[in-house]
Design a protein around this motif. Structure first.
Motif, PDB file in Angstrom:
ATOM      1  N   CYS A 154      14.245 -18.503 -38.290  1.00  0.00           N
ATOM      2  CA  CYS A 154      14.774 -19.335 -39.678  1.00  0.00           C
ATOM      3  C   CYS A 154      14.074 -18.578 -40.590  1.00  0.00           C
ATOM      4  O   CYS A 154      13.297 -18.551 -40.954  1.00  0.00           O
ATOM      5  CB  CYS A 154      14.151 -20.634 -39.466  1.00  0.00           C
ATOM      6  N   THR A 155      15.076 -17.766 -40.939  1.00  0.00           N
ATOM      7  CA  THR A 155      14.962 -16.946 -42.344  1.00  0.00           C
ATOM      8  C   THR A 155      14.511 -17.509 -43.703  1.00  0.00           C
ATOM      9  O   THR A 155      13.827 -17.182 -44.519  1.00  0.00           O
ATOM     10  CB  THR A 155      16.028 -15.900 -42.490  1.00  0.00           C
ATOM     11  N   VAL A 212      15.983 -10.638 -38.317  1.00  0.00           N
ATOM     12  CA  VAL A 212      17.504 -10.386 -38.422  1.00  0.00           C
ATOM     13  C   VAL A 212      17.799  -8.918 -39.131  1.00  0.00           C
ATOM     14  O   VAL A 212      18.748  -8.206 -38.591  1.00  0.00           O
ATOM     15  CB  VAL A 212      18.021 -11.178 -39.770  1.00  0.00           C
ATOM     16  N   ARG A 213      16.900  -8.290 -39.379  1.00  0.00           N
ATOM     17  CA  ARG A 213      16.886  -6.778 -40.039  1.00  0.00           C
ATOM     18  C   ARG A 213      16.698  -5.512 -38.889  1.00  0.00           C
ATOM     19  O   ARG A 213      17.529  -4.746 -38.902  1.00  0.00           O
ATOM     20  CB  ARG A 213      15.888  -6.477 -41.149  1.00  0.00           C
ATOM     21  N   PRO A 243      15.746  -6.587 -35.131  1.00  0.00           N
ATOM     22  CA  PRO A 243      15.351  -7.275 -34.125  1.00  0.00           C
ATOM     23  C   PRO A 243      14.851  -6.562 -33.027  1.00  0.00           C
ATOM     24  O   PRO A 243      13.903  -7.038 -32.289  1.00  0.00           O
ATOM     25  CB  PRO A 243      16.562  -8.310 -33.614  1.00  0.00           C
ATOM     26  N   ARG A 244      15.192  -5.301 -32.727  1.00  0.00           N
ATOM     27  CA  ARG A 244      14.792  -4.532 -31.392  1.00  0.00           C
ATOM     28  C   ARG A 244      13.479  -4.065 -31.769  1.00  0.00           C
ATOM     29  O   ARG A 244      12.492  -3.944 -30.685  1.00  0.00           O
ATOM     30  CB  ARG A 244      16.028  -3.282 -31.234  1.00  0.00           C
ATOM     31  N   VAL A 286      22.311  -7.726 -28.937  1.00  0.00           N
ATOM     32  CA  VAL A 286      21.203  -8.823 -29.373  1.00  0.00           C
ATOM     33  C   VAL A 286      21.874  -9.708 -30.356  1.00  0.00           C
ATOM     34  O   VAL A 286      22.807  -9.176 -31.128  1.00  0.00           O
ATOM     35  CB  VAL A 286      20.004  -8.100 -30.376  1.00  0.00           C
ATOM     36  N   ARG A 287      21.747 -11.105 -30.074  1.00  0.00           N
ATOM     37  CA  ARG A 287      22.435 -11.999 -30.807  1.00  0.00           C
ATOM     38  C   ARG A 287      21.362 -12.788 -31.378  1.00  0.00           C
ATOM     39  O   ARG A 287      20.551 -13.412 -30.998  1.00  0.00           O
ATOM     40  CB  ARG A 287      23.106 -13.121 -29.751  1.00  0.00           C
ATOM     41  N   VAL A 288      21.232 -12.776 -32.705  1.00  0.00           N
ATOM     42  CA  VAL A 288      19.971 -13.271 -33.510  1.00  0.00           C
ATOM     43  C   VAL A 288      20.611 -14.616 -34.100  1.00  0.00           C
ATOM     44  O   VAL A 288      21.764 -14.483 -34.670  1.00  0.00           O
ATOM     45  CB  VAL A 288      19.507 -12.424 -34.775  1.00  0.00           C
ATOM     46  N   HIS A 289      19.938 -15.751 -33.729  1.00  0.00           N
ATOM     47  CA  HIS A 289      20.338 -17.228 -34.440  1.00  0.00           C
ATOM     48  C   HIS A 289      19.515 -17.471 -35.608  1.00  0.00           C
ATOM     49  O   HIS A 289      18.288 -17.720 -35.486  1.00  0.00           O
ATOM     50  CB  HIS A 289      20.472 -18.002 -33.362  1.00  0.00           C
ATOM     51  N   ASP A 290      20.002 -17.421 -36.734  1.00  0.00           N
ATOM     52  CA  ASP A 290      19.341 -17.774 -37.970  1.00  0.00           C
ATOM     53  C   ASP A 290      19.636 -19.474 -38.070  1.00  0.00           C
ATOM     54  O   ASP A 290      20.664 -19.441 -38.485  1.00  0.00           O
ATOM     55  CB  ASP A 290      19.902 -16.985 -39.074  1.00  0.00           C
TER      56      ASP A 290
END
Lengths: 223, 102
Positions: A128-129, A156-157, A159-160, A176-180
């Motif tokens: 949660c940014t 988010v910037r 992730p890896r 990668v699927r980032v969920h904000d």
């Protein structure tokens, strides 16, 4: 000698009994030692008013805090273990976590929780940014790092890189699927069932599912 | 009273407004002005920009999940071109991408 982090740096012997009794270490601050912020004061005032006016009792308040503190990642782990052993449940959990969780007597709370599934092609990660939104009803209170600016801006910037710091080295071919969680949804990851767990009971499987694997910074391992 | 249908359907390309209003908004800066694709419609929720200021009559707004290629958010992104960030964004922050078929 081993000094605790944040300890003093002067040199003298603490091992004997001839320590100057007037020597004082700075005490660890108590909760009340930091000044109250405006919103803390407001919260205390509103709480007192609500109790005074009989909207709820002090015991209601205490019980609710106790209930919230009792929530923990074991609840999410039960859902994952059931999804690993029951294909129909897995599909229902992905489609509607509230209804699926209710089958096990689990309350997902007032905010919709979306369950995102890791696959051989895709790894999911939750952040949660904007603040610290978290699926509390299934995972309990979030770890401090989840609320840190460092995690929030970097998940988010890069992730890896963040995943590697958590010990999770992703195959470059896995997306990668980032969920904000910026608004009114919350997220829990459905990790992949580890190999070598074929003979395990649902309860044993639940024991493999850690909090961090439900956030997506790691993956469950067999034993 | 019937509400207008959601403006966008899953799969539609949308751009996030590049606006910087003061106050409580829930659209992260890093996606403003960026183009993504509607992943799903989450439903209608009371507008947090009104709710945050005590307006209990806040208008229900359509909330979407919009997926962005990470490489489109960060020109120097170091991961795979298949990496994505999916963000919850309210309808009033989204506009159709001009040039796309309606």
């Amino acid at each position: 000698m081993n000094e605790p982090a944040g300890g003093h740096s002067h040199e003298h012997d603490h091992g004997g009994y001839d320590v100057d009794p007037t020597h004082r270490h700075p005490p660890q601050p108590d909760l009340e030692d930091t000044p109250l912020a405006r919103h803390q004061v407001m919260q205390m005032a509103v709480t007192s008013l609500l109790i005074e006016k009989g909207i709820f009792s002090g015991d209601d308040m205490r019980a609710q805090v106790e209930r919230m503190d009792g929530l923990n990642p074991g609840i999410g782990a039960r859902l994952v273990a059931r999804a690993w052993t029951d294909e129909g449940f897995r599909q229902r959990l992905l489609a509607d976590s509230r209804a699926a969780a209710a089958e096990l007597g689990i309350d997902t709370g007032p905010i919709p929780i979306l369950v995102m599934e890791n696959t051989p092609e895709t790894h999911n990660l939750v952040v949660c940014t904007l603040c610290s939104c978290y699926p509390k009803f299934l995972l309990g209170v979030p770890p401090d790092w989840y609320k840190s600016r460092n995690y929030r801006r970097r998940a988010v910037r890069e992730p890896r890189t963040v995943l590697a710091e958590f010990g999770t080295e992703l195959d470059p071919n896995v997306a990668v699927r980032v969920h904000d969680s910026t608004a009114d949804m919350r997220y829990m990851i459905l990790p992949a069932r580890p190999a070598g767990t074929e003979g395990m009971s649902e309860e044993e499987l639940a024991g493999l599912v850690t909090r961090d694997s439900l956030i997506g910074v790691t993956v469950p391992r067999a034993g | 009273m019937s509400r207008p249908a959601p403006l966008f359907t899953p799969g539609t390309r949308v751009r996030v407004h590049e606006r910087f209003p003061p106050g409580h908004v829930r659209t992260p800066w890093y996606c403003r002005g960026k183009t993504g694709e509607v992943e799903r419609i989450c439903g209608r929720f009371r507008n947090p920009e009104q709710l945050a200021y005590g307006n209990r009559e806040a208008t229900p707004e359509v909330l979407y999940r919009v997926g962005f290629a990470s490489t489109s958010l960060w020109p120097d992104y170091g991961g795979s071109k298949h990496d994505r960030v999916e963000i919850e964004i309210y309808e009033h922050w989204l506009e159709p991408v001009s040039g796309d078929p309606a």
